[in-house]
Design an enzyme around this catalytic site. Structure first.
Site, PDB file in Angstrom:
ATOM      1  N   LYS A   1       0.834  -1.213   0.000  1.00 47.58           N
ATOM      2  CA  LYS A   1       0.000   0.000   0.000  1.00 47.58           C
ATOM      3  C   LYS A   1       0.865   1.258   0.000  1.00 47.58           C
ATOM      4  O   LYS A   1       0.668   2.154  -0.812  1.00 47.58           O
ATOM      5  CB  LYS A   1      -0.938   0.017   1.217  1.00 47.58           C
ATOM      6  CG  LYS A   1      -1.868  -1.190   1.307  1.00 47.58           C
ATOM      7  CD  LYS A   1      -2.833  -1.075   2.473  1.00 47.58           C
ATOM      8  CE  LYS A   1      -2.177  -1.050   3.838  1.00 47.58           C
ATOM      9  NZ  LYS A   1      -1.626  -2.330   4.291  1.00 47.58           N
TER      10      LYS A   1
ATOM     11  N   ARG B   1      -9.569   0.709   8.672  1.00 46.12           N
ATOM     12  CA  ARG B   1      -9.142  -0.639   9.054  1.00 46.12           C
ATOM     13  C   ARG B   1     -10.198  -1.352   9.893  1.00 46.12           C
ATOM     14  O   ARG B   1      -9.975  -2.490  10.288  1.00 46.12           O
ATOM     15  CB  ARG B   1      -7.849  -0.543   9.867  1.00 46.12           C
ATOM     16  CG  ARG B   1      -6.581  -0.774   9.045  1.00 46.12           C
ATOM     17  CD  ARG B   1      -5.395  -0.576   9.979  1.00 46.12           C
ATOM     18  NE  ARG B   1      -4.211  -1.278   9.590  1.00 46.12           N
ATOM     19  CZ  ARG B   1      -3.219  -0.740   8.880  1.00 46.12           C
ATOM     20  NH1 ARG B   1      -3.308   0.477   8.418  1.00 46.12           N
ATOM     21  NH2 ARG B   1      -2.128  -1.439   8.628  1.00 46.12           N
TER      22      ARG B   1
ATOM     23  N   ARG C   1      11.880  -5.593   5.527  1.00 43.77           N
ATOM     24  CA  ARG C   1      11.802  -4.154   5.797  1.00 43.77           C
ATOM     25  C   ARG C   1      12.290  -3.851   7.210  1.00 43.77           C
ATOM     26  O   ARG C   1      12.940  -2.834   7.449  1.00 43.77           O
ATOM     27  CB  ARG C   1      10.359  -3.668   5.621  1.00 43.77           C
ATOM     28  CG  ARG C   1      10.208  -2.164   5.858  1.00 43.77           C
ATOM     29  CD  ARG C   1       8.841  -1.651   5.471  1.00 43.77           C
ATOM     30  NE  ARG C   1       7.799  -2.127   6.367  1.00 43.77           N
ATOM     31  CZ  ARG C   1       6.503  -1.870   6.211  1.00 43.77           C
ATOM     32  NH1 ARG C   1       6.084  -1.153   5.182  1.00 43.77           N
ATOM     33  NH2 ARG C   1       5.618  -2.327   7.062  1.00 43.77           N
TER      34      ARG C   1
ATOM     35  N   ARG D   1      11.538   0.024  12.073  1.00 46.68           N
ATOM     36  CA  ARG D   1      10.164  -0.089  12.578  1.00 46.68           C
ATOM     37  C   ARG D   1      10.066  -1.265  13.531  1.00 46.68           C
ATOM     38  O   ARG D   1      10.287  -2.410  13.154  1.00 46.68           O
ATOM     39  CB  ARG D   1       9.185  -0.269  11.410  1.00 46.68           C
ATOM     40  CG  ARG D   1       8.781   1.042  10.796  1.00 46.68           C
ATOM     41  CD  ARG D   1       7.806   0.866   9.679  1.00 46.68           C
ATOM     42  NE  ARG D   1       6.591   0.137  10.063  1.00 46.68           N
ATOM     43  CZ  ARG D   1       5.503   0.074   9.287  1.00 46.68           C
ATOM     44  NH1 ARG D   1       5.496   0.691   8.139  1.00 46.68           N
ATOM     45  NH2 ARG D   1       4.453  -0.602   9.681  1.00 46.68           N
TER      46      ARG D   1
ATOM     47  N   ARG E   1      -0.566  -9.126  13.577  1.00 48.49           N
ATOM     48  CA  ARG E   1      -1.174  -8.119  12.701  1.00 48.49           C
ATOM     49  C   ARG E   1      -2.065  -8.778  11.648  1.00 48.49           C
ATOM     50  O   ARG E   1      -3.095  -8.231  11.268  1.00 48.49           O
ATOM     51  CB  ARG E   1      -0.082  -7.258  12.041  1.00 48.49           C
ATOM     52  CG  ARG E   1       0.476  -6.218  13.013  1.00 48.49           C
ATOM     53  CD  ARG E   1       1.874  -5.778  12.659  1.00 48.49           C
ATOM     54  NE  ARG E   1       1.980  -5.017  11.435  1.00 48.49           N
ATOM     55  CZ  ARG E   1       3.130  -4.781  10.810  1.00 48.49           C
ATOM     56  NH1 ARG E   1       4.265  -5.248  11.311  1.00 48.49           N
ATOM     57  NH2 ARG E   1       3.160  -4.071   9.715  1.00 48.49           N
TER      58      ARG E   1
HETATM   59  P1  B4P Z   1       4.169  -1.703   2.143  1.00 45.15           P
HETATM   60  O1  B4P Z   1       3.368  -2.814   1.590  1.00 45.15           O
HETATM   61  O2  B4P Z   1       4.277  -0.483   1.427  1.00 45.15           O
HETATM   62  O3  B4P Z   1       3.572  -1.598   3.595  1.00 45.15           O
HETATM   63  P2  B4P Z   1       2.084  -1.287   4.027  1.00 45.15           P
HETATM   64  O4  B4P Z   1       1.101  -2.223   3.386  1.00 45.15           O
HETATM   65  O5  B4P Z   1       1.860   0.156   3.812  1.00 45.15           O
HETATM   66  O6  B4P Z   1       2.281  -1.661   5.544  1.00 45.15           O
HETATM   67  P3  B4P Z   1       1.545  -1.716   6.921  1.00 45.15           P
HETATM   68  O7  B4P Z   1       0.115  -2.119   6.756  1.00 45.15           O
HETATM   69  O8  B4P Z   1       2.402  -2.585   7.779  1.00 45.15           O
HETATM   70  O9  B4P Z   1       1.690  -0.303   7.565  1.00 45.15           O
HETATM   71  P4  B4P Z   1       0.836   0.855   8.152  1.00 45.15           P
HETATM   72  O10 B4P Z   1       1.810   1.950   8.208  1.00 45.15           O
HETATM   73  O11 B4P Z   1      -0.433   1.083   7.394  1.00 45.15           O
HETATM   74  O12 B4P Z   1       5.612  -2.221   2.344  1.00 45.15           O
HETATM   75  C1  B4P Z   1       5.982  -3.505   2.812  1.00 45.15           C
HETATM   76  C2  B4P Z   1       7.331  -3.941   2.286  1.00 45.15           C
HETATM   77  O13 B4P Z   1       7.120  -4.655   1.064  1.00 45.15           O
HETATM   78  C3  B4P Z   1       8.296  -2.801   1.942  1.00 45.15           C
HETATM   79  O14 B4P Z   1       9.558  -3.129   2.398  1.00 45.15           O
HETATM   80  C4  B4P Z   1       8.259  -2.728   0.428  1.00 45.15           C
HETATM   81  O15 B4P Z   1       9.469  -2.294  -0.135  1.00 45.15           O
HETATM   82  C5  B4P Z   1       7.983  -4.168   0.047  1.00 45.15           C
HETATM   83  N1  B4P Z   1       7.271  -4.301  -1.223  1.00 45.15           N
HETATM   84  C6  B4P Z   1       6.255  -3.508  -1.660  1.00 45.15           C
HETATM   85  N2  B4P Z   1       5.815  -3.934  -2.880  1.00 45.15           N
HETATM   86  C7  B4P Z   1       6.587  -5.029  -3.202  1.00 45.15           C
HETATM   87  C8  B4P Z   1       6.613  -5.923  -4.319  1.00 45.15           C
HETATM   88  N3  B4P Z   1       5.791  -5.782  -5.365  1.00 45.15           N
HETATM   89  N4  B4P Z   1       7.502  -6.947  -4.307  1.00 45.15           N
HETATM   90  C9  B4P Z   1       8.333  -7.103  -3.264  1.00 45.15           C
HETATM   91  N5  B4P Z   1       8.372  -6.288  -2.164  1.00 45.15           N
HETATM   92  C10 B4P Z   1       7.493  -5.265  -2.130  1.00 45.15           C
HETATM   93  O16 B4P Z   1       0.390   0.392   9.646  1.00 45.15           O
HETATM   94  C11 B4P Z   1       1.284   0.180  10.727  1.00 45.15           C
HETATM   95  C12 B4P Z   1       0.516   0.069  12.071  1.00 45.15           C
HETATM   96  O17 B4P Z   1      -0.116   1.347  12.389  1.00 45.15           O
HETATM   97  C13 B4P Z   1      -0.655  -0.926  12.132  1.00 45.15           C
HETATM   98  O18 B4P Z   1      -0.229  -2.237  12.444  1.00 45.15           O
HETATM   99  C14 B4P Z   1      -1.539  -0.306  13.269  1.00 45.15           C
HETATM  100  O19 B4P Z   1      -1.075  -0.629  14.561  1.00 45.15           O
HETATM  101  C15 B4P Z   1      -1.376   1.186  13.060  1.00 45.15           C
HETATM  102  N6  B4P Z   1      -2.455   1.754  12.214  1.00 45.15           N
HETATM  103  C16 B4P Z   1      -2.285   2.310  10.977  1.00 45.15           C
HETATM  104  N7  B4P Z   1      -3.468   2.716  10.464  1.00 45.15           N
HETATM  105  C17 B4P Z   1      -4.419   2.402  11.393  1.00 45.15           C
HETATM  106  C18 B4P Z   1      -5.835   2.537  11.435  1.00 45.15           C
HETATM  107  N8  B4P Z   1      -6.526   3.062  10.409  1.00 45.15           N
HETATM  108  N9  B4P Z   1      -6.506   2.111  12.547  1.00 45.15           N
HETATM  109  C19 B4P Z   1      -5.834   1.582  13.573  1.00 45.15           C
HETATM  110  N10 B4P Z   1      -4.496   1.411  13.604  1.00 45.15           N
HETATM  111  C20 B4P Z   1      -3.775   1.808  12.518  1.00 45.15           C
END
Ligand code: B4P
Length: 196
Positions: free
Chosen positions: A14, A89, A128, A134, A146
């Site tokens: 994302k 979420r 990551r 993180r 998670r």
């Molecule tokens: P991303 O895939 O970009 O990570 P994300 O989905 O945004 O992550 P996440 O859900 O953990 O984080 P968030 O900050 O929302 O990246 C993952 C990795 O994959 C990276 O290293 C990237 O380089 C790699 N990658 C990407 N695409 C790739 C591909 N095609 N091939 C290979 N590798 C690839 O949330 C973090 C925490 O914040 C949650 O657990 C929660 O506690 C809190 N939180 C956030 N929003 C909330 C909400 N609305 N309500 C309640 N809590 C919330």
């Protein structure tokens, strides 16, 4: 306005794809994860509270994230559209978002989910965790927690938007460019044929 939600489990890409989408379509990027990490970095009371939940792999309480989104929408009154990343979420967050947008005479145009297998997700997040600093990405038990939270609390959000005929999904495995190509197809199609 064109408002979209990028949906999917932790690590599904994302954050990665949001950068591409925002650059191409000029949407305002609202990532609750980034907003929460900013609060933590600034050592605010909200950040201290949020960190306790995030480090355990739990969701931050709904009222906290809904308040943050409400503030952000107010800060971008002239936006032509928003990209919501990692929000909503929970079904309560989705209902609150629908309400906030309707107060602005707007709505969600598209929900797009990235589908990735759990083994690939664990691999990406542990990878990551080696470089990002993180704390929620370094412990496999926290990562698995998670996913459980995602299944129980976040997956029902898909049903909410499916009922409204706004939900689409694509395969989130492959190169970042390939996946962005598929994302563009879905967005362009929806822009040509909005749901009225
Ligand atoms: P991303 O895939 O970009 O990570 P994300 O989905 O945004 O992550 P996440 O859900 O953990 O984080 P968030 O900050 O929302 O990246 C993952 C990795 O994959 C990276 O290293 C990237 O380089 C790699 N990658 C990407 N695409 C790739 C591909 N095609 N091939 C290979 N590798 C690839 O949330 C973090 C925490 O914040 C949650 O657990 C929660 O506690 C809190 N939180 C956030 N929003 C909330 C909400 N609305 N309500 C309640 N809590 C919330």
């Amino acid at each position: 306005m064109f408002n979209m939600i990028l949906f999917g489990p932790p690590g599904s890409g994302k954050g990665t794809q949001s950068e591409n989408i925002v650059e191409k379509y000029g949407l305002v990027h609202l990532s609750t994860g980034n907003l929460l990490r900013e609060e933590i970095a600034n050592k605010t009371p909200l950040g201290t509270e949020a960190k306790n939940f995030m480090d355990k792999g739990q969701l931050v309480p709904d009222e906290v994230v809904i308040g943050m989104i409400d503030n952000s929408l107010e800060h971008h009154k002239d936006a032509t559209g928003f990209l919501f990343d990692g929000f909503p979420r929970t079904v309560a967050q989705a209902e609150a978002l629908d309400k906030l947008l309707s107060l602005k005479k707007s709505e969600i145009s598209l929900v797009l989910a990235l589908e990735v297998s759990e083994e690939e997700l664990v691999k990406r997040l542990l990878n990551r965790g080696k470089t990002s600093g993180r704390s929620d990405d370094t412990d496999e038990a926290v990562i698995r927690k998670r996913f459980t939270v995602y299944t129980n609390e976040t997956e029902p959000v898909a049903g909410h938007y499916r009922q409204l005929k706004k939900f689409n999904s694509i395969k989130g495995e492959g190169s970042v460019d390939e996946i962005f190509g598929a994302i563009k197809n879905v967005i362009d199609k929806r822009m040509r044929h909005p749901i009225i």
